[in-house]
Design an enzyme around this catalytic site. Structure first.
Site, PDB file in Angstrom:
ATOM      1  N   GLU A  85      31.932   3.021  52.369  1.00  0.00           N
ATOM      2  CA  GLU A  85      31.855   3.116  53.818  1.00  0.00           C
ATOM      3  C   GLU A  85      30.640   2.425  54.443  1.00  0.00           C
ATOM      4  O   GLU A  85      30.717   1.939  55.565  1.00  0.00           O
ATOM      5  CB  GLU A  85      31.859   4.598  54.231  1.00  0.00           C
ATOM      6  N   SER A 108      57.193  67.862  48.851  1.00  0.00           N
ATOM      7  CA  SER A 108      56.389  68.826  48.089  1.00  0.00           C
ATOM      8  C   SER A 108      55.008  68.299  47.720  1.00  0.00           C
ATOM      9  O   SER A 108      54.152  69.075  47.286  1.00  0.00           O
ATOM     10  CB  SER A 108      57.140  69.231  46.819  1.00  0.00           C
TER      11      SER A 108
END
Length: 828
Positions: free
Chosen positions: A88, A494
């Site tokens: 770059e 229960s």
């Protein structure tokens, strides 16, 4: 004459120079007036993904709008930096923000290419790209280029080169949803930056210009060519040798899909974490602030929980019958690619280790199949077979009267050629594997499977802290994210009873207090029908000790005890244990008719085994911001003396003592008595299928009316586990299916695997408890050698009876003794 011309030329040159300077100043003034403030880059905080970790540090999930991992410049490996500089901006460390030589080269090249179809080349430096990416738009115009150049000059004056490069490498988009080099390294190669090869670093550096043009699979040749160009630039710039370049060029470009985790998988748990973070800190913090979330989940226990729940739901579903194939395809002259295409949609919706297959041939004893699975290269077809023993469950479901047809005798009565079915490895089909342990298996042997319609959930928790160690909220998170552990409000049946008995124990009752088990009728008030509870067995057992009421899950005993203790008291216990803060004051609530969640019930049982201390379920231990500062911690206790950095190694110091600031919700002696009674449920009661387990275990089953929900909540001294099974749209689980048959097996498979190789300790007994040997049925004191003898827990001041004549029976008055009915007008 010559001198005059020289003077004129020099004057003209000076004039042009001054004019150029003035023009440049005017341009800078004109375009630089409304430019963004470049100093904001000093405070730049890019959107960073949030990472969720398990209790052992394993990565569970990531949340982000932009998948970015911010890495400081000094932590980025040099080969990665050199690759990007070569690709770059090779003069980055030498120019002042604008590379004049590159500009001249670009102008010359573009002038030469005028009239051609070639795209103009640029000369933007990394600094200019930072200006564009952070402060400008992607507009293609000379105005933006001028602004870009101005900002680049300003940025160069305000920041050093390393800071500019750091901004660039963490911001740039590199395809595959990757923002920054660290995210790209993970998304392309499933590895951190410091593990990238030279070839892989060069490929990433090839991407900034146009990631789609160098796609690693769709445009492989272009991608390799661009990577090799970067490698060549690195060699020309002196960053690598010719030998290193040659070796890197010869490497194939291999992409590895990001795993996204460290082998830990807890989708229901992670979604619960996501919701809690979003509710606490907001969506922006979740998706952009780079939080590090340490959760409580234990990946090993989570895997065991997944396996136990899946196997249990599949076994229950198989007991209800074979619903038929998923689909049908014509195999005549069907090419293999077409077969893969036909099976692929089914593969996407199945859980791990379950596969779609097609029947290619079938007879009385065996079915030949083709199975679709996958590896790192894609979908693959393999041949296999299903023996009759691993599919003998596949006969039709029960009819409307609950009757199933005759058992399967021929496999070809259930399967046909072209049927699309679900298959699994035999060892994962526990219901078949345990039934036929001597069955000879090969690599080609498979078991017939079926996607269950029934759902369920399982939660494992540390009962001392409330930390959730495992949570599975359903059979398959791909089909439904609804978490039945936290979002499904169901009647516990229960499983609620222990809190009725615990309220009585706190009032001075003992485990051998007798309660009448006889018919009961309660007048609920004007205009309401009478309430007539009954035992599951539809039988009555007369006066029975309290322990039997829990062990055998007696509804009539529980209702009478609730009347004696008072429903306002029961309401209070439901509130203080976090089960239901608004439990209605109806007697039926004592039998578990109120609605709650599995997570709440598991935490409530945890408070029983931990000695009666309140715990709040928690899934997040700690949250840190992007800088490592802790912004949330579940355990807020201060530990004085925990920081021992300045103490010499040979100095003796006793371990620091942490303050126990938990609220007491019940007496520790009552809690231990309840633990002992719940042990009896496992040894002699409704969960006695686990009675042979050789470590301390206790718990309670739960089944609701019409057998629509099945529960088991249990614990060891240091682990509380809850299991729920039921349909999302309530309907019976199946004939004779209860908490004992649907939830207990899931709990058993999990707890046995979870406790493997762990220390086995007894339940912790408080000091104010005495132990006596009693008869488990009558509660009368006896010797250890007598049948049905057991050790019972009594508080100080309590002791067992020596004779039945001393009994005081709850609910035994003239009405109940003579008529078996208790009529309490307008009780509620």
């Amino acid at each position: 004459m010559l001198v005059k011309w020289l003077i004129r030329l020099i004057s003209l040159g000076l004039f042009m120079a001054v004019l150029g300077i003035i023009s440049m100043v005017m341009v800078f003034w004109h375009f630089g007036r409304d430019l963004p403030d470049h100093h904001q880059l000093a405070k730049y905080e890019p959107p960073v993904l949030t990472r969720v970790h398990a209790g052992n540090g394993a990565l569970l999930a990531e949340f982000a709008t932009q998948k970015r991992v911010f890495i400081p410049i000094n932590s980025i490996p040099k080969p990665v930096i050199y690759a990007f500089l070569s690709a770059e901006d090779k003069g980055f460390y030498n120019h002042f923000g604008i590379d004049l030589w590159a500009v001249a080269r670009a102008m010359t090249t573009n002038l030469a290419n005028l009239g051609s179809s070639r795209r103009p080349i640029g000369a933007s430096t990394i600094t200019q790209q930072v200006a564009k990416n952070f402060l400008l738009t992607n507009e293609l115009s000379y105005k933006r280029k001028v602004k870009e150049a101005i900002l680049a000059l300003r940025i160069e004056r305000a920041f050093d080169k390393d800071r500019i490069l750091e901004l660039y490498l963490n911001e740039i988009y590199l395809g595959f949803g990757s923002y920054g080099v660290a995210a790209a390294s993970l998304n392309y190669f499933d590895k951190p930056l410091d593990q990238l090869t030279l070839s892989e670093a060069a490929y990433l550096a090839a991407l900034p210009k146009a990631p789609n043009n160098y796609h690693p699979t769709r445009k492989y040749a272009a991608a390799v060519m661009r990577r090799n160009w970067v490698l060549g630039q690195m060699r020309e710039n002196g960053y690598i040798t010719k030998a290193e370049e040659a070796a890197a060029v010869n490497e194939p470009l291999v992409i590895k899909a990001r795993s996204g985790s460290d082998g830990a998988d807890a989708p229901f748990f992670v979604e619960e974490v996501r919701r809690e973070i979003a509710n606490t800190f907001g969506d922006d913090a979740l998706y952009e602030s780079g939080l590090s979330v340490r959760t409580s989940v234990d990946p090993e226990l989570q895997a065991l929980a997944d396996e136990a729940l899946i196997n249990g739901l599949e076994a229950l579903d198989k007991r209800q019958g074979w619903r038929g194939a998923l689909g049908q395809i014509d195999l005549n002259d069907l090419p293999q690619p077409a077969l893969v295409e036909a099976l692929a949609p089914y593969r996407k919706t199945l859980i791990t280790a379950r596969y779609p297959a097609v029947v290619t041939a079938v007879n009385q004893k065996t079915a030949q199949i083709m199975i679709l699975s996958s590896d790192q290269h894609g979908d693959i077809l393999t041949a296999g077979e299903i023996p009759f023993a691993l599919a003998d469950w596949a006969y039709p479901p029960r009819d409307g009267k609950g009757v199933r047809g005759d058992p399967l005798t021929r496999l070809d009565d259930a399967l046909s050629v072209g049927d699309i079915i679900v298959v699994q490895r035999p060892e994962t089909a526990l219901d078949r594997f345990k039934r036929y342990p001597d069955l000879k298996l090969t690599e080609a042997t498979w078991a017939l499977g079926q996607v269950p319609l029934v759902q369920g959930a399982i939660v494992a928790m540390d009962p001392h802290t409330g930390r959730v160690l495992a949570m599975t909220g359903g059979f398959n998170s791909l089909e439904s994210e609804f978490n039945r552990a936290t979002q499904a409000y169901r009647q516990p049946g229960s499983a609620f009873k222990p809190f009725v008995y615990l309220a009585a124990l706190d009032e001075g009752y003992s485990p051998v207090t007798k309660i009448l088990d006889a018919p009961l009728v309660v007048d609920q008030g004007p205009g309401l029908p009478k309430w007539k509870p009954a035992n599951y067995t539809k039988r009555f057992y007369g006066p029975s000790i309290m322990r039997l009421g829990i062990e055998q899950s007696r509804n009539l005993m529980t209702a009478r005890l609730a009347m004696q203790v008072g429903m306002p008291n029961i309401q209070d216990y439901a509130r203080r244990f976090g089960i239901d803060p608004e439990l209605p004051e109806y007697l039926s609530m004592s039998l578990g008719a109120g609605e709650t969640t599995l997570l709440r019930m598991t935490a409530a049982y945890g408070m029983i085994v931990n000695g009666g201390h309140y715990i709040k379920p928690s899934i997040i231990d700690r949250v840190q911001d992007r800088y490592g500062q802790t912004i949330y911690r579940h355990d807020n206790r201060q530990c004085e003396g925990c920081q021992l950095m300045d103490i010499k190694a040979d100095d003796y110091h006793s371990p620091p003592v942490l303050i126990d600031n938990r609220i007491t919700v019940t007496d520790e002696a009552s809690a231990y008595q309840m633990v002992s009674m719940l042990e009896g449920v496992v040894k002699r009661g409704t969960a006695r299928r686990m009675s042979e387990i050789d470590f301390a275990i206790a718990g309670k089953t739960g089944t609701t009316n019409d057998n629509t929900n099945g529960w088991f909540i249990g614990f060891t001294p240091d682990l509380a586990v809850g299991v729920y099974v039921g349909f999302d749209r309530l309907k019976p689980l199946g004939k004779n299916e209860t908490g004992s048959t649907v939830a207990v097996p899931i709990f058993e498979n999990f707890i046995v695997a979870a406790m493997k190789d762990r220390p086995q300790i007894p339940f912790r007994r408080p000091n104010n408890i005495n132990l006596y040997t009693i008869n488990a049925k009558t509660g009368i004191r006896t010797s250890p050698d007598e049948p049905d003898s057991m050790v019972e827990a009594f508080k100080f001041g309590q002791e067992p009876l020596f004779a039945a004549s001393q009994d005081v029976i709850i609910g035994a008055d003239s009405d109940t003794a003579n008529q078996g009915e208790l009529d309490i007008p307008s009780l509620y």
